[in-house]
Motif scaffolding. Structure first.
Motif, PDB file in Angstrom:
ATOM      1  N   VAL A 194      50.796 -77.960  -2.466  1.00 37.39           N
ATOM      2  CA  VAL A 194      52.524 -78.381  -1.593  1.00 37.39           C
ATOM      3  C   VAL A 194      52.821 -77.052  -1.756  1.00 37.39           C
ATOM      4  O   VAL A 194      53.878 -76.209  -1.080  1.00 37.39           O
ATOM      5  N   ALA A 195      52.882 -76.330  -3.104  1.00 35.17           N
ATOM      6  CA  ALA A 195      53.251 -75.584  -3.070  1.00 35.17           C
ATOM      7  C   ALA A 195      53.286 -73.787  -1.962  1.00 35.17           C
ATOM      8  O   ALA A 195      54.092 -73.478  -1.740  1.00 35.17           O
ATOM      9  N   ALA A 196      51.511 -73.915  -2.186  1.00 32.25           N
ATOM     10  CA  ALA A 196      51.279 -73.478  -0.465  1.00 32.25           C
ATOM     11  C   ALA A 196      51.781 -73.485   0.624  1.00 32.25           C
ATOM     12  O   ALA A 196      52.154 -72.487   0.844  1.00 32.25           O
ATOM     13  N   TYR A 197      51.736 -75.090   0.524  1.00 37.83           N
ATOM     14  CA  TYR A 197      52.305 -74.637   2.182  1.00 37.83           C
ATOM     15  C   TYR A 197      53.906 -74.565   2.451  1.00 37.83           C
ATOM     16  O   TYR A 197      55.103 -74.356   3.192  1.00 37.83           O
ATOM     17  N   GLU A 257      59.296 -68.892  -8.370  1.00 40.87           N
ATOM     18  CA  GLU A 257      58.840 -69.885  -7.407  1.00 40.87           C
ATOM     19  C   GLU A 257      58.224 -69.595  -5.942  1.00 40.87           C
ATOM     20  O   GLU A 257      56.932 -68.496  -6.425  1.00 40.87           O
ATOM     21  N   VAL A 258      57.967 -70.355  -5.443  1.00 43.20           N
ATOM     22  CA  VAL A 258      56.985 -71.415  -4.714  1.00 43.20           C
ATOM     23  C   VAL A 258      57.508 -71.008  -3.556  1.00 43.20           C
ATOM     24  O   VAL A 258      56.940 -70.577  -2.368  1.00 43.20           O
ATOM     25  N   THR A 314      60.819 -73.790  -7.630  1.00 41.14           N
ATOM     26  CA  THR A 314      59.869 -73.315  -8.158  1.00 41.14           C
ATOM     27  C   THR A 314      58.770 -74.201  -8.002  1.00 41.14           C
ATOM     28  O   THR A 314      58.816 -75.569  -7.515  1.00 41.14           O
ATOM     29  N   LEU A 315      58.128 -74.120  -8.896  1.00 39.94           N
ATOM     30  CA  LEU A 315      56.147 -74.945  -9.000  1.00 39.94           C
ATOM     31  C   LEU A 315      56.517 -75.830 -10.166  1.00 39.94           C
ATOM     32  O   LEU A 315      56.246 -76.964 -10.122  1.00 39.94           O
ATOM     33  N   GLY A 316      57.366 -75.439 -10.708  1.00 42.85           N
ATOM     34  CA  GLY A 316      58.005 -76.716 -11.918  1.00 42.85           C
ATOM     35  C   GLY A 316      58.121 -77.529 -11.440  1.00 42.85           C
ATOM     36  O   GLY A 316      58.605 -79.472 -11.819  1.00 42.85           O
TER      37      GLY A 316
END
Length: 545
Positions: A524-527, A348-349, A407-409
């Motif tokens: 994008v995940a970090a954002y 999960e991000v 999720t990252l996926g």
């Protein structure tokens, strides 16, 4: 084996006798004979064309948003597609028809973590299990260059075709990639031809050794060659779009059926969401396409006379939904293949508090909340370095996002191409040229349409391409100001766009170029992680007069 309800719609070309054809269709639908006899003693030949296109590595079931679908939702019957259901539907269709042929309109590659990890290996394995008879090269088959396409071709048990190109200078494809081929079904020769969209150089990575040519000329050349070999039934596998397929049909002779792809067109005789009838008939050519992502299996039964002329064409795409059982062997195999990527896929991000729309029908013609988030994330990552304008091609946005934990996926499904962040500087004139390119094909729902951050613009689609942008404003720490054609602007995009992809060739002559930033999906995940409960929005940064 479960049977499915069918809707049969007869489309006639070169009809000899209306009562005869209608009676023949009813006779065939009972499965009593594959070769009825016409009144003049000539035999007909029926074959059912099963087809897919733009599968994009959706081996697992997907949601209504074309994104990942959880095991829980799948158990509740809320999911669509997936290889395990698709193979069951194919087996059922084969059980109902004596003669079948299974074809694909291209773009098996790219779209999920299965492709990220295995490239074309899983697609080859699954297509071999389903016993495909032929496939067109799609533009995404070139995403990792000719080497990956060649590895796929060496593995599959069927021809992969592309007629509108000269590959003699590409060692991976020379003497391997065919323009057309002949297969035999029930002692009848059938010619298969493949073509790919002519802008493949702009939207993928085929390299510098392949010379792409005009599709219409290439198709007619192959039709003529096949005809000289005694083939009078010809099927074109066309990864070109519904509109281009109609142009090909209108400007060639001898093509009986076009199995299409590329623009995810849904054709149907019973749905009000369809873009046209199934089949769409142009110049006696039957044009078919089955949306994308394995949500449908196209099924068209075509009756030919002994001269190879279409007498009738009936069918309707099959929805691959909860009514179709999943093949347990395929599920088990995918479970095995997924073990190495589950940890990455399930991490999960962050979370979003609203659904984000990444639908191509929206993001490729106007501002969309998914595009805003991606562009804002890109800008946020490099703004402190002086890069204040972000541009994302909508063609790189491949799915929508449900609200809740992310999720990252899921992020990698939305942004599957492993593009890296690219920073560079352009003049105002170059930026104007880029935005003009971005809106130049909006009427075609082209992937070059720009999603932006740190700027806003207005365009008029009724004006000629290249002269559509009516205003551009840019944003800095002092607020908004009109674009200065002679000023210099720091930009961030992805390496595909910066290198001239999707027609953005103007960025090739940018300055201070750095193409090797972090993966766009990671940005994008970090954002999302930095903005818990992110809520999607549009704010008027793109306007149309």
């Amino acid at each position: 084996m479960k049977l499915f309800k069918r809707f049969h719609f007869i489309r006639l070309s070169k009809v000899r006798s209306m009562p005869l054809v209608i009676g023949l269709s009813c006779f065939l639908s009972l499965g009593l004979s594959s070769q009825p006899v016409f009144a003049d003693g000539h035999k007909s030949f029926e074959i059912t064309i099963l087809h897919t296109n733009d599968f994009h590595a959706r081996f697992r079931p997907i949601s209504k948003y074309d994104n990942n679908c959880s095991a829980e939702n799948n158990a509740e019957g809320k999911c669509f597609g997936g290889s395990a259901r698709l193979i069951s539907a194919i087996e059922d269709a084969r059980s109902r028809h004596k003669n079948t042929i299974l074809l694909d309109g291209g773009d098996q590659f790219q779209g999920t973590l299965f492709y990220t990890m295995y490239k074309g290996k899983v697609a080859a394995e699954m297509m071999n299990k389903m016993q495909y008879d032929g496939m067109a090269v799609g533009n995404h088959e070139f995403d990792d260059g000719p080497v990956t396409l060649r590895a796929f071709m060496d593995t599959v048990n069927f021809p992969v075709l592309m007629a509108n190109a000269n590959v003699d200078l590409e060692p991976e494809l020379k003497d391997k990639l065919q323009k057309s081929t002949i297969i035999v079904k029930d002692n009848r020769k059938i010619g298969l031809i493949g073509v790919v969209t002519e802008d493949v150089v702009d939207i993928s990575s085929p390299g510098d050794n392949i010379i792409f040519t005009d599709a219409i000329t290439a198709v007619q050349t192959e039709v003529d060659a096949l005809t000289q070999q005694g083939v009078n039934i010809i099927i074109l596998l066309s990864h070109s779009s519904y509109a281009i397929d109609k142009e090909i049909a209108a400007n060639t002779t001898g093509v009986d059926v076009i199995v299409g792809g590329h623009d995810n067109t849904y054709l149907s005789n019973v749905s009000d969401r369809a873009k046209g009838p199934y089949p769409t008939v142009v110049n006696d050519t039957q044009i078919i396409q089955a949306y994308a992502y394995g949500k449908f299996l196209g099924e068209l039964s075509v009756v030919f006379d002994d001269k190879g002329e279409v007498v009738s064409a009936t069918g309707e795409p099959i929805t691959i939904d909860k009514l179709i059982s999943e093949n347990s062997d395929v599920v088990a195999r995918l479970d095995e293949l997924e073990v190495p990527i589950n940890e990455l896929k399930e991490r999960e991000v962050g979370s979003v508090s609203s659904e984000l729309n990444g639908n191509r029908a929206v993001c490729r013609v106007q501002e969309c909340d998914m595009g805003n988030m991606i562009a804002d994330a890109m800008r946020h990552a490099v703004m402190d370095k002086g890069y204040t304008i972000a541009l994302m091609n909508s063609g790189g946005i491949r799915a929508s996002l449900d609200s809740g934990q992310v999720t990252l996926g899921e992020v990698m499904t939305i942004l599957p191409f492993q593009n890296t962040l690219a920073t560079f500087k352009v003049t105002g004139k170059q930026l104007l040229t880029a935005i003009e390119n971005g809106v130049s094909e909006v009427e075609d729902v082209a992937g070059r349409f720009p999603q932006v951050s740190g700027m806003r613009f207005t365009f008029d689609a009724t004006r000629p391409a290249g002269d559509r942008v009516t205003s551009i404003e840019t944003q800095d720490e002092y607020g908004w100001s009109n674009l200065n054609l002679y000023g210099t602007y720091g930009m961030v995009s992805n390496n595909f766009i910066r290198g001239g992809g999707d027609g953005y060739k103007v960025f090739r002559s940018a300055s201070d170029i750095y193409d090797f930033g972090p993966d766009l999906a990671d940005v994008v995940a970090a954002y999302i992680d930095a903005n818990p409960g992110y809520s999607g929005y549009t704010d008027g940064r793109i306007n149309q007069e």
